[in-house]
Design an enzyme around this catalytic site. Structure first.
Site, PDB file in Angstrom:
ATOM      1  N   GLY A   5       0.761  -3.292   7.366  1.00  0.00           N
ATOM      2  CA  GLY A   5       0.271  -2.173   7.051  1.00  0.00           C
ATOM      3  C   GLY A   5       0.344  -1.790   5.353  1.00  0.00           C
ATOM      4  CB  THR A   6       1.978  -2.872   2.679  1.00  0.00           C
ATOM      5  OG1 THR A   6       2.049  -2.690   1.324  1.00  0.00           O
ATOM      6  CG2 THR A   6       2.582  -4.280   3.108  1.00  0.00           C
TER       7      THR A   6
ATOM      8  CD  GLN B 106       5.334  -1.187  -0.173  1.00  0.00           C
ATOM      9  OE1 GLN B 106       4.599  -1.042  -1.028  1.00  0.00           O
ATOM     10  NE2 GLN B 106       4.895  -1.676   1.095  1.00  0.00           N
ATOM     11  CG  ASN B 107       5.260   3.849   4.833  1.00  0.00           C
ATOM     12  OD1 ASN B 107       4.468   3.614   3.808  1.00  0.00           O
ATOM     13  ND2 ASN B 107       5.042   3.604   5.991  1.00  0.00           N
TER      14      ASN B 107
ATOM     15  CB  CYS C 142      26.581  16.495  -8.371  1.00  0.00           C
ATOM     16  SG  CYS C 142      25.684  17.048  -6.724  1.00  0.00           S
TER      17      CYS C 142
ATOM     18  CB  CYS D 230      21.906  17.211  -7.085  1.00  0.00           C
ATOM     19  SG  CYS D 230      22.372  18.422  -8.312  1.00  0.00           S
TER      20      CYS D 230
ATOM     21  CG  HIS E 157       8.105   3.395  -2.938  1.00  0.00           C
ATOM     22  ND1 HIS E 157       6.882   3.188  -2.546  1.00  0.00           N
ATOM     23  CD2 HIS E 157       8.559   2.621  -3.815  1.00  0.00           C
ATOM     24  CE1 HIS E 157       6.646   1.908  -3.498  1.00  0.00           C
ATOM     25  NE2 HIS E 157       7.658   1.657  -4.182  1.00  0.00           N
TER      26      HIS E 157
ATOM     27  CB  CYS F  89      26.864  20.929  -8.708  1.00  0.00           C
ATOM     28  SG  CYS F  89      25.116  20.118  -8.886  1.00  0.00           S
TER      29      CYS F  89
HETATM   30  P1  OAD Z   1      -2.064   0.880   0.701  1.00  0.00           P
HETATM   31  O1  OAD Z   1      -2.862   2.390   0.808  1.00  0.00           O
HETATM   32  O2  OAD Z   1      -2.023   0.451  -0.716  1.00  0.00           O
HETATM   33  O3  OAD Z   1      -2.403  -0.157   1.889  1.00  0.00           O
HETATM   34  C1  OAD Z   1      -2.322   0.305   2.994  1.00  0.00           C
HETATM   35  C2  OAD Z   1      -2.579  -1.067   3.836  1.00  0.00           C
HETATM   36  O4  OAD Z   1      -2.654  -0.547   5.196  1.00  0.00           O
HETATM   37  C3  OAD Z   1      -3.986  -1.512   3.564  1.00  0.00           C
HETATM   38  O5  OAD Z   1      -3.951  -2.943   3.495  1.00  0.00           O
HETATM   39  C4  OAD Z   1      -4.983  -1.051   4.944  1.00  0.00           C
HETATM   40  O6  OAD Z   1      -5.838  -2.216   5.135  1.00  0.00           O
HETATM   41  C5  OAD Z   1      -3.784  -1.292   5.958  1.00  0.00           C
HETATM   42  N1  OAD Z   1      -4.175  -0.331   7.065  1.00  0.00           N
HETATM   43  C6  OAD Z   1      -4.864   0.653   7.331  1.00  0.00           C
HETATM   44  N2  OAD Z   1      -4.873   1.076   8.533  1.00  0.00           N
HETATM   45  C7  OAD Z   1      -3.813   0.472   9.079  1.00  0.00           C
HETATM   46  C8  OAD Z   1      -3.323   0.503  10.446  1.00  0.00           C
HETATM   47  N3  OAD Z   1      -3.836   1.174  11.465  1.00  0.00           N
HETATM   48  N4  OAD Z   1      -2.532  -0.682  10.870  1.00  0.00           N
HETATM   49  C9  OAD Z   1      -2.296  -1.729   9.987  1.00  0.00           C
HETATM   50  N5  OAD Z   1      -2.501  -1.528   8.675  1.00  0.00           N
HETATM   51  C10 OAD Z   1      -3.441  -0.636   8.166  1.00  0.00           C
HETATM   52  O7  OAD Z   1      -0.405   1.425   0.983  1.00  0.00           O
HETATM   53  P2  OAD Z   1       0.935   0.842   0.627  1.00  0.00           P
HETATM   54  O8  OAD Z   1       0.914  -0.695   0.553  1.00  0.00           O
HETATM   55  O9  OAD Z   1       1.682   1.446   1.311  1.00  0.00           O
HETATM   56  O10 OAD Z   1       3.885   4.157  -4.013  1.00  0.00           O
HETATM   57  O11 OAD Z   1       1.209   1.315  -0.787  1.00  0.00           O
HETATM   58  C11 OAD Z   1       2.285   0.907  -1.786  1.00  0.00           C
HETATM   59  C12 OAD Z   1       2.725   2.150  -2.766  1.00  0.00           C
HETATM   60  O12 OAD Z   1       1.373   2.304  -3.298  1.00  0.00           O
HETATM   61  C13 OAD Z   1       2.932   3.395  -1.835  1.00  0.00           C
HETATM   62  O13 OAD Z   1       4.211   3.223  -1.412  1.00  0.00           O
HETATM   63  C14 OAD Z   1       2.792   4.125  -3.013  1.00  0.00           C
HETATM   64  C15 OAD Z   1       1.346   3.931  -3.431  1.00  0.00           C
HETATM   65  O14 OAD Z   1       1.023   4.067  -4.770  1.00  0.00           O
HETATM   66  C16 OAD Z   1       4.104   4.990  -4.764  1.00  0.00           C
HETATM   67  O15 OAD Z   1       3.421   6.014  -4.985  1.00  0.00           O
HETATM   68  C17 OAD Z   1       5.247   4.687  -5.871  1.00  0.00           C
END
Ligand code: OAD
Length: 270
Positions: free
Chosen positions: A205-206, A98-99, A127, A124, A116, A168
């Protein structure tokens, strides 16, 4: 964890902001997250950003320069490097991320599905051509953003970043997904395919709360794959996961890489 990977015929990783936290890029949620100071209802979608541009240009410039500075300074950490190594050895099929920071590719991962988009790519509107943003230009934009207290200056910085399409001459925009926008269909469908095919998914990490990306680990679970979560905090997936390792991903993989290059040196198995 090593046994799980070795035993799995098909492993994929699903990553989020937490894997880049140790590279200096802030996450979104939680006490240290971007959304704490910049609510996503305003700063996470295009209509909100347009309002911020009109009424809070200094604040918007502060957010944009902070994010861009962290993206430009970031280097892959041991988590990115370990995933690239596993792919190189044929033990990992794909990284679904998602990064938008490009750190998986910088570490050497080849099959990276960016759900993402990527902050260093433009799309663009005319085109559809995608172009890379050279680092040098991004550093110039960062300088301009740091001087941007007014709408006029902010607009200048944004125009420097989203230069007209070289093919373009059309208008371009960052090739990233804001809230309310669709995911790139090719990437998302391929990610779903990888998720339903895999036997092991590393979820790193999500918070796994943002849809439709959060469907990816769910598809893995529904397909019968084992899911391993590595995250210092419990997440919505922890209770359904085969294993939750409560650790920072970079730190965990630094130890893991140490063991892989010098087997037997460490007694505990990660
Ligand atoms: P979040 O900020 O929601 O979650 C980050 C996760 O990483 C949490 O569960 C933390 O506990 C964990 N974390 C923090 N430090 C860490 C480390 N050193 N090692 C492992 N985990 C760690 O981020 P995402 O889940 O990526 O989308 O967020 C998803 C989407 O929400 C993003 O892509 C973005 C955001 O809004 C859009 O903007 C469309």
């Amino acid at each position: 964890m090593r046994e799980l990977i070795d035993a799995s015929p098909y492993t994929v990783a699903f990553t989020g902001a937490g894997v880049s936290a140790e590279s200096g890029i802030p996450t979104f949620r939680g006490d240290e997250g971007i959304w704490r100071d910049y609510p996503p209802a305003l700063y996470g979608n295009l209509p909100g950003l347009a309002l911020a541009f009109l009424f809070r240009p200094r604040r918007l410039a502060g957010l944009a320069s902070g994010v861009l500075a962290s993206l430009l300074q970031a280097q892959p950490n041991p988590c990115h490097r370990a995933l690239a190594m596993l792919e190189g050895e044929g033990r990992l099929r794909a990284v679904i991320t998602q990064n938008i920071d490009g750190l998986h590719q910088a570490a050497g991962s080849r099959l990276v599905l960016e759900l993402h988009g990527n902050a260093f790519r433009l799309r663009c509107a005319g085109c559809g051509k995608r172009t890379e943003v050279e680092r040098e230009r991004a550093f110039g934009v960062l300088e301009s953003l740091r001087e941007s207290g007014t709408r006029r200056r902010l607009l200048k910085a944004l125009r420097e970043y989203a230069a007209p399409c070289a093919s373009c001459g059309g208008r371009t925009r960052p090739d990233v997904v804001f809230f309310g926008e669709g995911l790139p269909p090719g990437e998302f469908n391929r990610a779903l395919e990888e998720a339903s095919r895999c036997r092991l998914m590393l979820v790193l990490g999500t918070s796994a709360v943002v849809y439709p990306a959060a469907l990816i680990p769910q598809a893995a679970l529904e397909g019968g794959a084992k899911v391993v979560v590595i995250d210092p905090s419990r997440t919505v997936l922890s209770s359904r996961a085969h294993l939750h390792i409560p650790a920072a991903a970079g730190r965990f993989f630094a130890l893991w890489l140490g063991r892989e290059s010098a087997p037997g040196q460490y007694s505990a198995d990660g």
